[in-house]
Structures are given as structure tokens and as C-alpha cells.
Design an enzyme around this catalytic site. Structure first.
Site, PDB file in Angstrom:
ATOM      1  N   SER A   1      15.908  -7.964 -40.398  1.00 23.22           N
ATOM      2  CA  SER A   1      14.692  -8.558 -40.188  1.00 23.22           C
ATOM      3  C   SER A   1      14.680  -9.348 -38.685  1.00 23.22           C
ATOM      4  O   SER A   1      15.008  -8.788 -37.581  1.00 23.22           O
ATOM      5  CB  SER A   1      14.239  -9.366 -41.234  1.00 23.22           C
ATOM      6  OG  SER A   1      12.932  -9.748 -41.384  1.00 23.22           O
TER       7      SER A   1
ATOM      8  N   ASP B   1       8.314  -9.309 -35.962  1.00 23.88           N
ATOM      9  CA  ASP B   1       9.873  -9.451 -35.659  1.00 23.88           C
ATOM     10  C   ASP B   1      10.359  -8.076 -35.821  1.00 23.88           C
ATOM     11  O   ASP B   1       9.687  -6.963 -35.720  1.00 23.88           O
ATOM     12  CB  ASP B   1      10.364 -10.371 -37.017  1.00 23.88           C
ATOM     13  CG  ASP B   1      10.134  -9.619 -38.202  1.00 23.88           C
ATOM     14  OD1 ASP B   1       9.240  -8.842 -38.372  1.00 23.88           O
ATOM     15  OD2 ASP B   1      10.605 -10.165 -39.294  1.00 23.88           O
TER      16      ASP B   1
ATOM     17  N   ASP C   1      11.689  -6.151 -37.998  1.00 23.69           N
ATOM     18  CA  ASP C   1      11.416  -4.956 -38.858  1.00 23.69           C
ATOM     19  C   ASP C   1      10.016  -4.890 -39.347  1.00 23.69           C
ATOM     20  O   ASP C   1       9.384  -4.284 -40.045  1.00 23.69           O
ATOM     21  CB  ASP C   1      12.026  -5.193 -40.262  1.00 23.69           C
ATOM     22  CG  ASP C   1      12.032  -6.346 -41.075  1.00 23.69           C
ATOM     23  OD1 ASP C   1      11.234  -7.276 -40.331  1.00 23.69           O
ATOM     24  OD2 ASP C   1      12.137  -6.298 -42.215  1.00 23.69           O
TER      25      ASP C   1
ATOM     26  N   ASP D   1       7.857  -7.094 -40.655  1.00 20.28           N
ATOM     27  CA  ASP D   1       7.319  -7.666 -41.837  1.00 20.28           C
ATOM     28  C   ASP D   1       6.620  -9.081 -41.713  1.00 20.28           C
ATOM     29  O   ASP D   1       6.220  -9.508 -42.684  1.00 20.28           O
ATOM     30  CB  ASP D   1       7.927  -7.853 -43.014  1.00 20.28           C
ATOM     31  CG  ASP D   1       9.435  -8.511 -42.888  1.00 20.28           C
ATOM     32  OD1 ASP D   1       9.710  -9.324 -41.654  1.00 20.28           O
ATOM     33  OD2 ASP D   1      10.234  -8.793 -43.836  1.00 20.28           O
TER      34      ASP D   1
END
Length: 452
Positions: free
Chosen positions: A103, A243, A245, A247
Site C-alpha cells: 500500500s 497511493d 496500490d 485504495d
């Protein structure tokens, strides 16, 4: 139940050390078995994706080998966002999905995040079951051979399917909006051009050239300085940052001011409420959301429900009580009518639609939320749970809350990963908030064993 490998968002650690290929193989075997044992298919189907980190392919290959070893049919999506995996698991009616990502964390980290066939993150109970298999003295999982082994194929069409889904979540053409979009050199980088061109936004891409080592590096939702500068220099209407990833989503107004997840939730919630689409007129937040957002919600006739920190707990509350909007100050925002987890690109589209249809600037829309100054102090302690139950500390908190008289708040909670007690205060001025948090921190250092 205490988990050894799984944290609040999957298995995570320094790649090739804490999270080695050997562990990834075992997580693939154990997780694949637990999540597909009740499948009616001869070969259960699992989707696998990753973000842009250099360690992603190494861990993906090891994880896929583990899945194949228990007879699973693997579909490799390539680089797709975490919410993209959650959506595609449901759209393809797969048995499970796996995302390899850390992440927003620095490049040396990576992680493995599972989704069930319903597109939701796993329960603590399922994660515990996987951990029991990981720590078993003997590997008792199936070892099929011949046609019982799993197969693997690439499914690159998944990215196009996800993009098409995102476009259909708004009904407004975004023509006329000038937007700077920061991809954090992450998983959204390859989506931004097609997605925002298709909805007719006038967009300027930023940090969309991943090289395996620059994911989240001085860019994206946790480092918005470049975005703030670019918005002002390009005289854009606003900026959006994701960010690594994809999400999370945060925004920047035309003057370069940060618009965090709290303000985005308020803006979207107010619009949904006005259109009769906000279920129970309620927004689900975590305890870390700012008092200013709660006051803004309340002043416009909306309610809020708080959960502990972690978007998974927000989702649990939403499912349990039938809410459809929730999230975190950090930019994890869940639109449960559309997807099962925080989705940065989905959030960006919803926010841009509100800006376009309202005829107002992002700065005007965010002005209702007057953010209270906030200060956080971490105290090292020997026993976090005992600290929370210390009567002298409780008395100190009560005294400060009495002084606040409802115009401020104190939050004292243990760190989930470190021997720390986190003391957070919010109040109308920086001077007050510093005085309040210092008063409690001083007492904590005096009365808690080993506190410093």
C-alpha cells in the site's frame, strides 16, 4: 485472538527478509486451500495481482506456485489496483483474489492481501485458520499430481473491465474540469490516461512512471507537496493523489490546500444525502476522524458512527448496519454501493462529479469542515492494556474532558504494532490542544511503569 502473520491489512514485512519467497509460497498454499476448499469447481479459480514494487514479481511467482500446488486455477491480472482485484473477484465469480502490495509503505516493504469470493477482506477467523496451517509442524495440505495440479494464465482484460466499471459509476461528463492527478508511481499509473480521458476531464498526469523503486517515493497521497505545487502552477481546478496500490485518495484545492479523507467523505456524503442516496443519513468513520467533520455533518442533519482504526472495521460496521458510505481521514473511502473496499479512482470520480454538478470549487465545498488543530504524542509503556486501565490516567483524561466542555476531544489508545500509548487531542486552537495533550502525557509519564 492474536495473529502472528496477518496484521490489519494482510501479511506485510520487508520483502525478501520478513516476507520471503518461501513464506509467500506457504501463504499461497495455506490461503488458497482455506479459501477454496468448498468450491464446486474441479479447479477453484483465484485472481492474482500486484503493485509496481520491484519485489512484486518475485513474491507473485512464489505465491502462484503455492496456489498451483493445491490445485488452483490462477488468473494473473498483472499490475492492477487493490480495489480492482476486489471488483474483479466478484465480476468474474472467482473463488478468491490476492493482491501483492504494501500500500502506502516504503519500497522495501511488500505484503499479501487476500479477498474472499464476495470481494471483501478476510475475517479474523479465516486469517487465524490460515495461520494455523502456516505454523503446523507438518504440511498436511493436498499434494495433487498430474491433472490435479493447478494451471496459470494471464488475464490482462481484467484491467479494461475494471476501467469500464469505474466509468459507469458516474453519470456526468467531466469536461471543463482541469485536474492534476498523482499516480504515486503505483498501480493506478497505467489506468489514469484511459480513465480520465474517457470521462473527458482535462487532466495533467504526475508521477505515473513506475520503475520498481519509486512507488510512493516523495509522491502520492502520503507526500502531496509535488501535487500541491503542480495544481497552483498549472492553475488547475483541483488535484487528486492516490497511493501505491490505489485504495486511497486525497485531494488538493485550486490554492494548493489539502482536502483529506474526512473532507472528501463530508462532501460526497452531503451530496448523497441531498439526492436521497445516503443510507440512514449516516457516514461511518474511525475514531481518528477530525471533530470538525463531525460538527459539519451534524450541522447539515447527518449522523456519524465511529469504529476503531482500520478500513476493514469501517466496512464491517457498514455491512452490519446497512450503511453505504464510510472511510478514514487517510483517504480510504468506501462507497459500498459500488465496491467492497476503499477505492481511490472510484472516490476521485465521485468527488469530481460533485464538483462539476455543484458548480462550486473544491475549496468552497470543503469550507464547511473547519478542521480542529490536532496533536499526537506517543508514550512508550511496558504494558499497553494496563496503562489504559490506570485510574490516575483515567482521572487526568476526565479532568481535561471537563475543561473542554464538548469543544474538543481526547483519544487515548494503544498502538497496534508497537509498545506505545498514543495520546491525541483536538481543540479550537493549537495552544489549547498542546496544553491538553501535554497535561495527560505528563501524568502518563509519572504514573505508568517504564513510561517515557
Amino acid at each position: 485472538m492474536k495473529l502472528k502473520y496477518f496484521g490489519t491489512d494482510g501479511v506485510r514485512g520487508v520483502a525478501n527478509r520478513d516476507l520471503s519467497p518461501e513464506l509467500a509460497f506457504r501463504v499461497g498454499r495455506a490461503g488458497g486451500y482455506v479459501l477454496t476448499r468448498h468450491s464446486q469447481r474441479k479447479r477453484p479459480q483465484v485472481l492474482v495481482s500486484r503493485d509496481t514494487r520491484i519485489s512484486g514479481e518475485m513474491l507473485e511467482n512464489a505465491l502462484v506456485a503455492g496456489l498451483l500446488s493445491v490445485g488452483i486455477e490462477v488468473f494473473r491480472l498483472g499490475v492492477v489496483t487493490t480495489p480492482g482485484v476486489a471488483y474483479l473477484v466478484r465480476a468474474q465469480e472467482a473463488d478468491a483474489g490476492v493482491m501483492i502490495t504494501a500500500s502506502h509503505n516504503p519500497i522495501q516493504y511488500n505484503g499479501i492481501k487476500y479477498f474472499g469470493g464476495d470481494g471483501f477482506k478476510l475475517s479474523d477467523e479465516l486469517e487465524y485458520e490460515i495461520e494455523q496451517l502456516l505454523d503446523a509442524e507438518e504440511d498436511i495440505l493436498p499434494r495433487p499430481s498430474d491433472d490435479g495440479l493447478g494451471t496459470v494464465e494471464d488475464y490482462r482484460e481484467g484491467a479494461l473491465k475494471y476501467t469500464s466499471f469505474l466509468e459507469q459509476t458516474i453519470s456526468t461528463d467531466l469536461d471543463g474540469l482541469k485536474v492534476v492527478i498523482d499516480g504515486a508511481n503505483g498501480a493506478t499509473s497505467s489506468f489514469i490516461a484511459n480513465l480520465f480521458a474517457d470521462v473527458n476531464a482535462d487532466f495533467i498526469p504526475l508521477h505515473v512512471s513506475p520503475n520498481g523503486l519509486n512507488t510512493n517515493l516523495n509522491c502520492g497521497s502520503t507526500h502531496p507537496a509535488d501535487l500541491q505545487k503542480a495544481v497552483v502552477e498549472n492553475q488547475a481546478d483541483l488535484g487528486i493523489a492516490f497511493d501505491g496500490d490505489g485504495d486511497r485518495c486525497i485531494a488538493v484545492d485550486n490554492e494548493g490546500n489539502l482536502v483529506d479523507g474526512d473532507k472528501i467523505m463530508y462532501i460526497c456524503g452531503k451530496s448523497m444525502e441531498a439526492n436521497g442516496r445516503l443510507k440512514k443519513d449516516t457516514v461511518v468513520t474511525t475514531v481518528m476522524s477530525n471533530l470538525g467533520m463531525y460538527k459539519a455533518l451534524e450541522s447539515h442533519g447527518m449522523k456519524s458512527v465511529k469504529t476503531k482504526v482500520g478500513d476493514r472495521y469501517v466496512v464491517e460496521e457498514m455491512l452490519k448496519n446497512g450503511y453505504n458510505l464510510g472511510g478514514e481521514q487517510s483517504g480510504h473511502i468506501i462507497f459500498l454501493d459500488h465496491n467492497t473496499t476503499g477505492d481511490g479512482m472510484l472516490t476521485a470520480l465521485q468527488l469530481l462529479q460533485v464538483v462539476k454538478t455543484s458548480g462550486k470549487s473544491l475549496k468552497e465545498l470543503a469550507a464547511d469542515v473547519v478542521t480542529y488543530p490536532q496533536e499526537l504524542v506517543n508514550i512508550t509503556v511496558e504494558d499497553k492494556e494496563a496503562a489504559l486501565n490506570n485510574q490516575e490516567l483515567k482521572n487526568a483524561i476526565a479532568k481535561v474532558e471537563e475543561k473542554m466542555a464538548g469543544d474538543g476531544r481526547i483519544l487515548v489508545r494503544p498502538s497496534g504494532t508497537e509498545p506505545l500509548l498514543r495520546i491525541m487531542a483536538e481543540a479550537p486552537t493549537k495552544e489549547l490542544v498542546h496544553a491538553y495533550v501535554s497535561q495527560i502525557a505528563d501524568v502518563a509519564r509519572q504514573v505508568l511503569p517504564g513510561a517515557k
